[in-house]
Design a protein around this motif. Structure first.
Motif, PDB file in Angstrom:
ATOM      1  N   UNK A  87       5.737   4.576  19.934  1.00 40.66           N
ATOM      2  CA  UNK A  87       5.285   5.910  18.969  1.00 40.66           C
ATOM      3  C   UNK A  87       6.504   6.343  18.244  1.00 40.66           C
ATOM      4  N   UNK A  88       5.816   6.156  17.058  1.00 42.59           N
ATOM      5  CA  UNK A  88       7.084   6.618  16.025  1.00 42.59           C
ATOM      6  C   UNK A  88       6.817   8.008  15.257  1.00 42.59           C
ATOM      7  N   UNK A  89       7.503   8.934  15.653  1.00 46.39           N
ATOM      8  CA  UNK A  89       6.810  10.073  15.058  1.00 46.39           C
ATOM      9  C   UNK A  89       8.087  10.987  13.943  1.00 46.39           C
ATOM     10  N   UNK A  90       7.434  11.735  12.490  1.00 42.07           N
ATOM     11  CA  UNK A  90       8.509  11.145  11.221  1.00 42.07           C
ATOM     12  C   UNK A  90       7.828  12.639  10.832  1.00 42.07           C
ATOM     13  N   UNK A  91       8.602  13.632  10.300  1.00 39.08           N
ATOM     14  CA  UNK A  91       7.981  14.670   9.327  1.00 39.08           C
ATOM     15  C   UNK A  91       7.404  14.037   8.426  1.00 39.08           C
ATOM     16  N   UNK A  92       6.208  14.464   7.685  1.00 43.58           N
ATOM     17  CA  UNK A  92       5.349  13.419   6.190  1.00 43.58           C
ATOM     18  C   UNK A  92       6.214  14.328   5.195  1.00 43.58           C
ATOM     19  N   UNK A  93       6.472  13.872   3.987  1.00 37.68           N
ATOM     20  CA  UNK A  93       6.308  14.549   3.000  1.00 37.68           C
ATOM     21  C   UNK A  93       5.553  13.583   1.609  1.00 37.68           C
ATOM     22  N   UNK A  94       4.955  12.620   1.499  1.00 38.93           N
ATOM     23  CA  UNK A  94       3.977  11.940   0.732  1.00 38.93           C
ATOM     24  C   UNK A  94       3.100  10.257   1.557  1.00 38.93           C
ATOM     25  N   UNK A  95       2.898  10.230   0.613  1.00 40.94           N
ATOM     26  CA  UNK A  95       1.960   8.602   0.619  1.00 40.94           C
ATOM     27  C   UNK A  95       2.901   7.165   0.772  1.00 40.94           C
ATOM     28  N   UNK A  96       3.938   7.998   0.262  1.00 41.99           N
ATOM     29  CA  UNK A  96       4.872   6.844  -0.099  1.00 41.99           C
ATOM     30  C   UNK A  96       6.022   6.875   1.104  1.00 41.99           C
ATOM     31  N   UNK A  97       5.841   7.585   2.515  1.00 40.21           N
ATOM     32  CA  UNK A  97       6.666   7.436   3.757  1.00 40.21           C
ATOM     33  C   UNK A  97       5.327   6.354   4.597  1.00 40.21           C
ATOM     34  N   UNK A  98       4.267   6.141   4.411  1.00 38.61           N
ATOM     35  CA  UNK A  98       3.478   5.313   4.321  1.00 38.61           C
ATOM     36  C   UNK A  98       3.530   3.651   4.499  1.00 38.61           C
ATOM     37  N   UNK A  99       3.760   3.740   2.718  1.00 35.15           N
ATOM     38  CA  UNK A  99       3.957   2.518   2.355  1.00 35.15           C
ATOM     39  C   UNK A  99       6.065   2.116   2.615  1.00 35.15           C
ATOM     40  N   UNK A 100       6.252   2.871   2.814  1.00 37.04           N
ATOM     41  CA  UNK A 100       7.846   2.457   3.453  1.00 37.04           C
ATOM     42  C   UNK A 100       7.735   2.172   4.169  1.00 37.04           C
ATOM     43  N   UNK A 101       6.889   2.591   5.464  1.00 43.32           N
ATOM     44  CA  UNK A 101       6.960   2.394   7.268  1.00 43.32           C
ATOM     45  C   UNK A 101       6.222   1.039   7.289  1.00 43.32           C
ATOM     46  N   UNK A 102       5.455   0.402   6.829  1.00 42.28           N
ATOM     47  CA  UNK A 102       4.034  -0.089   7.138  1.00 42.28           C
ATOM     48  C   UNK A 102       5.302  -1.360   6.494  1.00 42.28           C
ATOM     49  N   UNK A 103       6.144  -1.651   5.381  1.00 44.10           N
ATOM     50  CA  UNK A 103       7.078  -2.631   4.943  1.00 44.10           C
ATOM     51  C   UNK A 103       7.637  -2.897   5.401  1.00 44.10           C
ATOM     52  N   UNK A 104       8.708  -1.808   5.694  1.00 46.08           N
ATOM     53  CA  UNK A 104      10.188  -2.185   6.307  1.00 46.08           C
ATOM     54  C   UNK A 104       9.602  -2.037   8.254  1.00 46.08           C
ATOM     55  N   UNK A 105       9.278  -1.433   9.111  1.00 45.44           N
ATOM     56  CA  UNK A 105       9.191  -1.842  10.172  1.00 45.44           C
ATOM     57  C   UNK A 105       8.057  -2.742  10.834  1.00 45.44           C
ATOM     58  N   UNK A 106       7.524  -3.901   9.979  1.00 46.43           N
ATOM     59  CA  UNK A 106       6.125  -4.536   9.251  1.00 46.43           C
ATOM     60  C   UNK A 106       6.344  -5.360  11.085  1.00 46.43           C
ATOM     61  N   UNK A 107       6.915  -5.807  11.586  1.00 41.64           N
ATOM     62  CA  UNK A 107       7.810  -6.282  12.630  1.00 41.64           C
ATOM     63  C   UNK A 107       6.566  -5.840  14.083  1.00 41.64           C
ATOM     64  N   UNK A 108       6.429  -4.539  13.751  1.00 43.73           N
ATOM     65  CA  UNK A 108       5.994  -3.229  14.454  1.00 43.73           C
ATOM     66  C   UNK A 108       5.156  -3.018  14.599  1.00 43.73           C
ATOM     67  N   UNK A 109       3.994  -3.744  13.925  1.00 44.14           N
ATOM     68  CA  UNK A 109       2.835  -4.021  13.581  1.00 44.14           C
ATOM     69  C   UNK A 109       2.203  -2.219  13.988  1.00 44.14           C
ATOM     70  N   UNK A 110       2.200  -1.119  12.607  1.00 47.27           N
ATOM     71  CA  UNK A 110       2.390  -0.151  13.357  1.00 47.27           C
ATOM     72  C   UNK A 110       0.472   0.499  12.636  1.00 47.27           C
ATOM     73  N   UNK A 111       0.158   0.745  13.319  1.00 47.83           N
ATOM     74  CA  UNK A 111      -1.427   2.056  13.244  1.00 47.83           C
ATOM     75  C   UNK A 111      -1.269   2.812  13.172  1.00 47.83           C
ATOM     76  N   UNK A 112      -1.758   3.379  12.377  1.00 50.91           N
ATOM     77  CA  UNK A 112      -1.630   5.142  11.531  1.00 50.91           C
ATOM     78  C   UNK A 112      -3.150   6.166  12.316  1.00 50.91           C
ATOM     79  N   UNK A 113      -2.616   7.617  12.476  1.00 46.68           N
ATOM     80  CA  UNK A 113      -3.666   8.771  12.604  1.00 46.68           C
ATOM     81  C   UNK A 113      -3.569   9.161  11.595  1.00 46.68           C
TER      82      UNK A 113
END
Length: 254
Positions: A87-113
């Motif tokens: 369960x990744x828990x992060x502060x949120x500043x822009x949509x670029x948070x999501x782009x970065x997480x999906x690509x750079x943490x791709x091995x963890x199959x991130x799903x979003x609320x």
């Protein structure tokens, strides 16, 4: 000194106009091209192919931001446990948070609320949210969110994948964190008891949109700091929430 800062900001904004036009053309083209690619991968080849298509969609979205001089750094990725629910828990500043997480943490199959409004009308993005394992909630109807987030919890518990939640609820426009809501994280922890909570601090993402949607901020250095993982089973929820919020907020730089 103040005059210099104002002049520098005005110059950056002026230079950003033509660069932002190029950026948005590339950004939009990427979304349009990958929409049918996602559809083919999902409907013909299944989850793994669709997941790969989403990974590379976000790779190209990251490359689009490089046109603006944007860079990404991820610190302490080696800390993230593997082969367990996350369960990744992060502060949120822009949509670029999501782009970065999906690509750079791709091995963890991130799903979003995500909020339900994002589930329609946006090429590639809406399709992935509806079909890629993420969940859509109505922020005006808290009761609707409970079974939806419960389903995501059970999904990551079963498949050893990851959920991403931004407890602030809305983006911070200047980097200053908002109060963390507890309900979503509490449900995730309750129904994914073998999960690890991994706090992430995101810095400077808000500077990408400091002028609004147009023009874009230039030369932004996005920083993602991954903190020590916390096993859900080792803490009461109150302890877990406090440790997570403190870890995220103590490393935020305005």
């Amino acid at each position: 000194m103040l005059t210099f800062a104002v002049n520098f900001t005005n110059m950056e904004k002026l230079f950003s106009y033509p660069i932002s036009v190029v950026y948005y053309l590339c950004f939009g083209l990427t979304l349009v091209v990958f929409h049918p690619i996602q559809w083919i991968c999902f409907n013909i080849f299944g989850y793994q192919a669709h997941k790969k298509s989403v990974d590379y969609l976000n790779f190209f979205l990251v490359k689009c931001t490089n046109l603006l001089g944007t860079t990404y750094t991820f610190e302490n990725r080696e800390r993230i446990p593997q082969h367990v629910p996350i369960i990744f828990v992060a502060n949120h500043q822009s949509m670029f948070d999501i782009i970065g997480i999906i690509w750079y943490l791709r091995r963890f199959h991130a799903k979003f609320v995500s909020k339900k409004e994002l589930g329609k009308g946006i090429p590639s993005v809406s399709y992935n949210l509806r079909h890629g394992g993420s969940v859509l909630i109505d922020r005006k109807d808290p009761k609707q969110a409970i079974p939806v987030i419960k389903g995501l919890s059970e999904y990551i518990e079963k498949h050893k994948r990851s959920a991403v939640i931004f407890p602030e609820g809305t983006r911070s426009k200047n980097g200053t964190p908002k109060e963390f809501a507890q309900s979503g994280l509490k449900i995730l922890c309750k129904y994914a008891p073998s999960a690890y909570v991994v706090p992430i601090t995101i810095n400077n993402s808000w500077k990408m949109v400091k002028f609004g949607a147009f023009p874009m901020g230039l030369g932004t250095r996005l920083q993602f700091i991954i903190h020590e993982p916390l096993a859900v089973k080792d803490f009461s929820f109150e302890e877990l929430m406090e440790k997570t919020e403190n870890a995220v907020k103590q490393s935020i730089k305005n």
